[in-house]
Scaffold this motif. Structure first.
Motif, PDB file in Angstrom:
ATOM      1  N   ARG A   1      52.234  43.343 100.082  1.00 34.51           N
ATOM      2  CA  ARG A   1      51.021  44.119 100.353  1.00 34.51           C
ATOM      3  C   ARG A   1      50.266  44.240  99.030  1.00 34.51           C
ATOM      4  O   ARG A   1      50.848  44.049  97.955  1.00 34.51           O
ATOM      5  CB  ARG A   1      51.386  45.506 100.899  1.00 34.51           C
ATOM      6  CG  ARG A   1      52.277  46.318  99.952  1.00 34.51           C
ATOM      7  CD  ARG A   1      52.916  47.493 100.623  1.00 34.51           C
ATOM      8  NE  ARG A   1      51.912  48.496 100.961  1.00 34.51           N
ATOM      9  CZ  ARG A   1      52.176  49.619 101.632  1.00 34.51           C
ATOM     10  NH1 ARG A   1      53.419  49.870 102.012  1.00 34.51           N
ATOM     11  NH2 ARG A   1      51.235  50.487 101.908  1.00 34.51           N
ATOM     12  N   ILE A   2      48.986  44.585  99.119  1.00 29.62           N
ATOM     13  CA  ILE A   2      48.167  44.603  97.898  1.00 29.62           C
ATOM     14  C   ILE A   2      48.703  45.612  96.890  1.00 29.62           C
ATOM     15  O   ILE A   2      48.653  45.371  95.682  1.00 29.62           O
ATOM     16  CB  ILE A   2      46.687  44.836  98.266  1.00 29.62           C
ATOM     17  CG1 ILE A   2      46.153  43.549  98.937  1.00 29.62           C
ATOM     18  CG2 ILE A   2      45.845  45.183  97.041  1.00 29.62           C
ATOM     19  CD1 ILE A   2      44.751  43.634  99.480  1.00 29.62           C
ATOM     20  N   TRP A   3      49.246  46.705  97.370  1.00 26.11           N
ATOM     21  CA  TRP A   3      49.761  47.717  96.446  1.00 26.11           C
ATOM     22  C   TRP A   3      50.992  47.259  95.660  1.00 26.11           C
ATOM     23  O   TRP A   3      51.495  47.989  94.805  1.00 26.11           O
ATOM     24  CB  TRP A   3      50.052  49.024  97.191  1.00 26.11           C
ATOM     25  CG  TRP A   3      48.798  49.741  97.604  1.00 26.11           C
ATOM     26  CD1 TRP A   3      47.505  49.453  97.225  1.00 26.11           C
ATOM     27  CD2 TRP A   3      48.692  50.871  98.487  1.00 26.11           C
ATOM     28  NE1 TRP A   3      46.616  50.312  97.816  1.00 26.11           N
ATOM     29  CE2 TRP A   3      47.318  51.199  98.594  1.00 26.11           C
ATOM     30  CE3 TRP A   3      49.621  51.633  99.194  1.00 26.11           C
ATOM     31  CZ2 TRP A   3      46.844  52.262  99.369  1.00 26.11           C
ATOM     32  CZ3 TRP A   3      49.150  52.694  99.979  1.00 26.11           C
ATOM     33  CH2 TRP A   3      47.783  52.995 100.063  1.00 26.11           C
ATOM     34  N   ASP A   4      51.494  46.063  95.934  1.00 25.72           N
ATOM     35  CA  ASP A   4      52.579  45.516  95.095  1.00 25.72           C
ATOM     36  C   ASP A   4      52.056  45.054  93.738  1.00 25.72           C
ATOM     37  O   ASP A   4      52.833  44.770  92.834  1.00 25.72           O
ATOM     38  CB  ASP A   4      53.257  44.326  95.795  1.00 25.72           C
ATOM     39  CG  ASP A   4      54.148  44.771  96.938  1.00 25.72           C
ATOM     40  OD1 ASP A   4      54.546  45.949  96.958  1.00 25.72           O
ATOM     41  OD2 ASP A   4      54.447  43.941  97.823  1.00 25.72           O
ATOM     42  N   PHE A   5      50.738  44.895  93.633  1.00 26.55           N
ATOM     43  CA  PHE A   5      50.141  44.455  92.365  1.00 26.55           C
ATOM     44  C   PHE A   5      49.389  45.614  91.713  1.00 26.55           C
ATOM     45  O   PHE A   5      49.007  46.581  92.374  1.00 26.55           O
ATOM     46  CB  PHE A   5      49.154  43.309  92.611  1.00 26.55           C
ATOM     47  CG  PHE A   5      49.797  41.951  92.794  1.00 26.55           C
ATOM     48  CD1 PHE A   5      51.106  41.697  92.410  1.00 26.55           C
ATOM     49  CD2 PHE A   5      49.067  40.915  93.352  1.00 26.55           C
ATOM     50  CE1 PHE A   5      51.683  40.439  92.573  1.00 26.55           C
ATOM     51  CE2 PHE A   5      49.629  39.651  93.525  1.00 26.55           C
ATOM     52  CZ  PHE A   5      50.943  39.411  93.133  1.00 26.55           C
ATOM     53  N   THR A   6      49.145  45.462  90.415  1.00 25.95           N
ATOM     54  CA  THR A   6      48.296  46.439  89.740  1.00 25.95           C
ATOM     55  C   THR A   6      46.845  45.970  89.852  1.00 25.95           C
ATOM     56  O   THR A   6      46.581  44.803  90.165  1.00 25.95           O
ATOM     57  CB  THR A   6      48.637  46.534  88.241  1.00 25.95           C
ATOM     58  OG1 THR A   6      48.367  45.247  87.652  1.00 25.95           O
ATOM     59  CG2 THR A   6      50.095  46.914  88.004  1.00 25.95           C
ATOM     60  N   LYS A   7      45.948  46.895  89.542  1.00 23.46           N
ATOM     61  CA  LYS A   7      44.517  46.559  89.534  1.00 23.46           C
ATOM     62  C   LYS A   7      44.261  45.376  88.583  1.00 23.46           C
ATOM     63  O   LYS A   7      43.537  44.442  88.909  1.00 23.46           O
ATOM     64  CB  LYS A   7      43.750  47.809  89.071  1.00 23.46           C
ATOM     65  CG  LYS A   7      42.267  47.644  89.020  1.00 23.46           C
ATOM     66  CD  LYS A   7      41.594  48.954  88.613  1.00 23.46           C
ATOM     67  CE  LYS A   7      40.137  48.877  88.866  1.00 23.46           C
ATOM     68  NZ  LYS A   7      39.135  49.084  88.010  1.00 23.46           N
TER      69      LYS A   7
END
Ligand code: CP
Ligand code: NVA
Length: 303
Positions: free
Chosen positions: A8-14
């Motif tokens: 999911r996108i929240w697995d990465f940092t900004k």
């Protein structure tokens, strides 16, 4: 080093997301890249149909010098009841990474829990993270300022919408979701987006209100894969949510229209809008490949 998954996108940092998108834009623009994945093997295990995600991942991997193995569920002992956790551990001994497209997000999570190689979500019931990051790449490529544009999600609060929510929260850009009552995204996800990230996400019910002065308009099918039995109910509930020219006229003349495809003309979008000058769907589909190159290079190089 711990194995890095992208479920999911929240697995990465900004910062990671920004770097990946920049890298994808650069690869596309310069048409130059290193064959950084020579000798690596990517398996794609798909429980559902796919044109774009499958072919763009396979092409991306081959361009980077690697190889792919496409496996439908029926090709594996999974179809005869072999557990996910056993499949994950065995495949970890053979290949360097896996893209999974499953009915349930939990299946991908369980696979990742037991996997010693990176796992990438190629769509589940809850998320479509690669899709949305390549869509954001398209928005940026078309010259839109994520932080200053009115960005709309029109239609079902589905897997793609939920990845837009995660992107909006993580990157900090405002997002307006326009869904009919009863088809909102998960409440818990919205709550977490707002509490953890102070996300600027609004839900409005009126398509006319949502579209007014919009700059980026996203839509998707009303009936996602696996929801076929709900077709009749959904078609009724989404009446008034078709992105047609009348609705589009309310948006800024410079507005762009995105649709992850496949599109159902006459349901969520009309032929006129999909084929019209504001539609960027073909570039959007193309960008999946450039984005997947950046992603695979990042996630598999060190693996
Ligand atoms: N947009 C998308 O994921 O398309 P496919 O189902 O064809 O992969
Ligand atoms: N929401 C759609 C996206 C297809 C790429 C589905 O899940 O079927």
């Amino acid at each position: 080093m711990a194995v890095r998954h992208f479920l999911r996108i929240w697995d990465f940092t900004k910062e990671e997301v920004e770097t990946l998108i920049e890298k994808a834009l650069k690869i596309k623009k310069t048409k130059t890249w290193e064959r950084s994945l020579q000798g690596k093997i990517l398996a794609l295990i798909f429980e559902k149909a796919s044109t774009r995600t499958r072919v763009s991942f396979e092409s991306a991997m081959i361009k980077l010098g690697g190889h792919t193995l496409f496996l439908s569920r029926n090709d594996l002992q999974l179809a005869r009841g072999e557990p996910i956790k056993d499949t994950a551990r065995v495949l970890s001994r053979y290949v360097d990474g896996v893209v999974l497209r499953t009915y349930l997000q939990e299946t991908i999570e369980e696979f990742a829990e037991y996997s010693q190689i990176p796992v990438i979500n190629g769509l589940s019931n809850r998320f479509h993270p690669c899709q949305v990051l390549s869509d954001i790449m398209t928005v940026i490529e078309k010259g839109k300022d994520l932080y200053k544009s009115k960005i709309i999600w029109l239609g079902d609060g589905n897997n793609v919408a939920q990845s837009w929510i995660e992107a909006s929260a993580l990157l900090g850009f405002p997002l307006i979701l326009c869904c009919p009552e009863g088809f909102d995204p998960e409440e818990e996800l919205l709550r977490e987006a707002r509490e953890r990230f102070q996300a600027k996400i609004e839900i409005v019910r009126s398509p006319e209100e949502a579209l007014t002065d919009a700059e980026v308009i996203n839509t998707d099918v009303w009936i996602s894969m696996g929801q076929e039995e709900e077709s009749e109910r959904r078609i009724k509930a989404f009446r008034g949510f078709t992105l047609d020219y009348n609705l589009l006229k309310r948006a800024k003349p410079s507005a762009i229209v995105l649709h992850c495809l496949p599109a159902h003309r006459g349901e969520e979008i009309t032929e006129e809008v999909l084929e019209g000058p504001q539609s960027v769907v073909w570039d959007q589909a193309e960008n999946k490949m450039w984005f997947h190159m950046a992603l695979l290079d990042y996630i598999l190089k060190g693996a």
